[in-house]
Every structure is written in C-alpha cells, then in structure tokens.
Design an enzyme around this catalytic site. Structure first.
Site, PDB file in Angstrom:
ATOM      1  N   GLY A  44     -26.926   3.036   7.660  1.00 26.41           N
ATOM      2  CA  GLY A  44     -26.926   3.018   9.115  1.00 26.41           C
ATOM      3  C   GLY A  44     -25.991   4.087   9.644  1.00 26.41           C
ATOM      4  N   GLN A  49     -20.696   8.352  15.627  1.00 24.45           N
ATOM      5  CA  GLN A  49     -20.221   8.775  14.299  1.00 24.45           C
ATOM      6  C   GLN A  49     -20.553  10.239  14.005  1.00 24.45           C
ATOM      7  OE1 GLN A  49     -22.071   5.216  12.173  1.00 24.45           O
ATOM      8  NE2 GLN A  49     -20.205   5.548  10.992  1.00 24.45           N
ATOM      9  N   CYS A  92     -18.695   1.552   5.810  1.00 19.40           N
ATOM     10  CA  CYS A  92     -19.019   2.345   7.002  1.00 19.40           C
ATOM     11  C   CYS A  92     -18.860   3.814   6.632  1.00 19.40           C
ATOM     12  CB  CYS A  92     -18.052   1.976   8.127  1.00 19.40           C
ATOM     13  SG  CYS A  92     -18.322   2.907   9.638  1.00 19.40           S
ATOM     14  N   LEU A  93     -19.798   4.657   7.080  1.00 15.46           N
ATOM     15  CA  LEU A  93     -19.710   6.082   6.730  1.00 15.46           C
ATOM     16  C   LEU A  93     -18.478   6.746   7.336  1.00 15.46           C
ATOM     17  CD1 LEU A  93     -23.439   7.256   6.882  1.00 15.46           C
ATOM     18  CD2 LEU A  93     -22.070   6.645   4.886  1.00 15.46           C
ATOM     19  N   HIS A 134     -23.536  -4.179  12.889  1.00 13.93           N
ATOM     20  CA  HIS A 134     -22.489  -3.194  12.616  1.00 13.93           C
ATOM     21  C   HIS A 134     -22.680  -1.946  13.491  1.00 13.93           C
ATOM     22  CE1 HIS A 134     -19.810  -0.894   9.691  1.00 13.93           C
ATOM     23  NE2 HIS A 134     -20.427   0.086  10.336  1.00 13.93           N
ATOM     24  N   GLU A 135     -23.936  -1.476  13.583  1.00 16.74           N
ATOM     25  CA  GLU A 135     -24.216  -0.254  14.356  1.00 16.74           C
ATOM     26  C   GLU A 135     -24.084  -0.510  15.860  1.00 16.74           C
ATOM     27  OE1 GLU A 135     -24.146   2.354  12.686  1.00 16.74           O
ATOM     28  OE2 GLU A 135     -24.464   1.387  10.749  1.00 16.74           O
ATOM     29  N   HIS A 138     -20.648  -0.140  16.890  1.00 14.20           N
ATOM     30  CA  HIS A 138     -20.228   1.265  17.034  1.00 14.20           C
ATOM     31  C   HIS A 138     -20.453   1.764  18.469  1.00 14.20           C
ATOM     32  CE1 HIS A 138     -18.876   2.866  13.219  1.00 14.20           C
ATOM     33  NE2 HIS A 138     -19.904   2.363  12.561  1.00 14.20           N
TER      34      HIS A 138
HETATM   35 NI    NI Z   1     -20.169   2.134  10.515  1.00 11.14          NI
END
Ligand code: NI
Length: 175
Positions: A44, A49, A92-93, A134-135, A138
C-alpha cells in the site's frame, strides 16, 4: 521513480486535501505510485508518502504474490466498520524495517472514487481491510507508530532519524 518520504517528516503528519475531480495528472501520479510501491515491495502507498498532499491511496494485497489485485481509492470515506478488532503485524514504506502488532477492526465498508471518477463501494476484511485502514490513516496524518506506547514509538523514531542521516550521507557520497 518517485521517492518515498521517510518518517519523521512533517509531510506525513498533514491532513490531505480531497480531489474535486480525477484528471490525467492524477492518473499519471497513480501509475508512478504503483511503480514505487512494487519496487519497494510494499502492499500500500498513500500520496503523502510521495510528497503529495491529496486524498489518494493505492494498495495491492496480492503485490507479493503471482496474482496482482491493484486497487485505487480517491477521496475514500468509511461507511461502516466492525466493533471486533484483530491484531496484525504492520509495517510501512515510510518506516523501512520496522514492524509492530496493531489492533484494528476487521470488516469495513468504504466508498471512494476510482481513477475514472466512478463512485465505488467495497466491503472487505482481513489483509485488504488492514491495508485500507493503514492507508486511510496516512491521509489524515496518522501513522502506525501513533498506536504504540510513547516509549516504543520514540525508539522507532530515534532509529528512523539515524537511518535517514545515514541514507543522506551515503547519497552524498554517490554524488
Ligand atoms: Ni504506511
């Protein structure tokens, strides 16, 4: 290739703006977001991000498998969400190499626009629901570490600051 914003960064703490309409510029951004997400082996990725303050995220619960299941959600909003929560290890990226068990509701229903401005509604649970929550966080400036104790969060943030410092200096050397 889009560059992924690593925590801590003020960009990741902002509430993102809704789109009035999805245009070619956004579709191009989404294509690049998928490239960056698959390249980083993620499931995701949210627009903030990659430094874009818009209510867009992408996900693919099958990203690490043979069968890809790409989903694009623009201006997403929850219609309903379960009372029952489940625990799952999240990453998380924006926090490479960091993982933590987080409790979240399981089943949800979400409405959103797709890349062609079509209104969609999805009811899902399990891994897909986990990624969506989660997204969606963000887009509201909420990170998975915000669910941890202050102590655990501070440890991760400290390590991330060190990681960013090391990353920057190695980039400098390349130049
Ligand atoms: Ni994340």
């Amino acid at each position: 290739m889009l560059k992924i914003v690593y925590a801590p960064d003020p960009m990741l703490k902002k509430v993102c703006e809704p789109l009035s309409q999805v245009d070619d510029h956004h579709r191009d951004l989404i294509k690049k977001m998928f490239e960056a997400m698959y390249e980083a082996n993620g499931v995701g990725l949210a627009a903030p991000q990659v430094g874009i303050n818009k209510r867009i995220f992408i996900l693919d619960s099958g990203a690490r498998e043979e069968e890809k299941k790409p989903l694009i959600m623009i201006n997403p909003s929850l219609v309903s969400i379960d009372d029952k929560t489940v625990s799952y290890e999240e990453g998380c990226l924006s926090f490479p190499e960091h993982f933590a068990e987080i409790d979240r509701p399981d089943q949800l229903t979400i409405k959103y626009l797709d890349e062609n401005n079509k209104k969609k509604t999805l009811t899902t649970d399990g891994f897909t629901s986990r990624i969506i929550q989660h997204e969606l966080d963000h887009l509201n400036g909420i990170l998975f570490v915000d669910y941890l104790s202050r102590l655990k969060r501070d440890v991760i943030i400290r390590k991330m600051k060190k990681f960013k410092k090391e990353n920057n200096s190695s980039n400098d050397k390349k130049i």
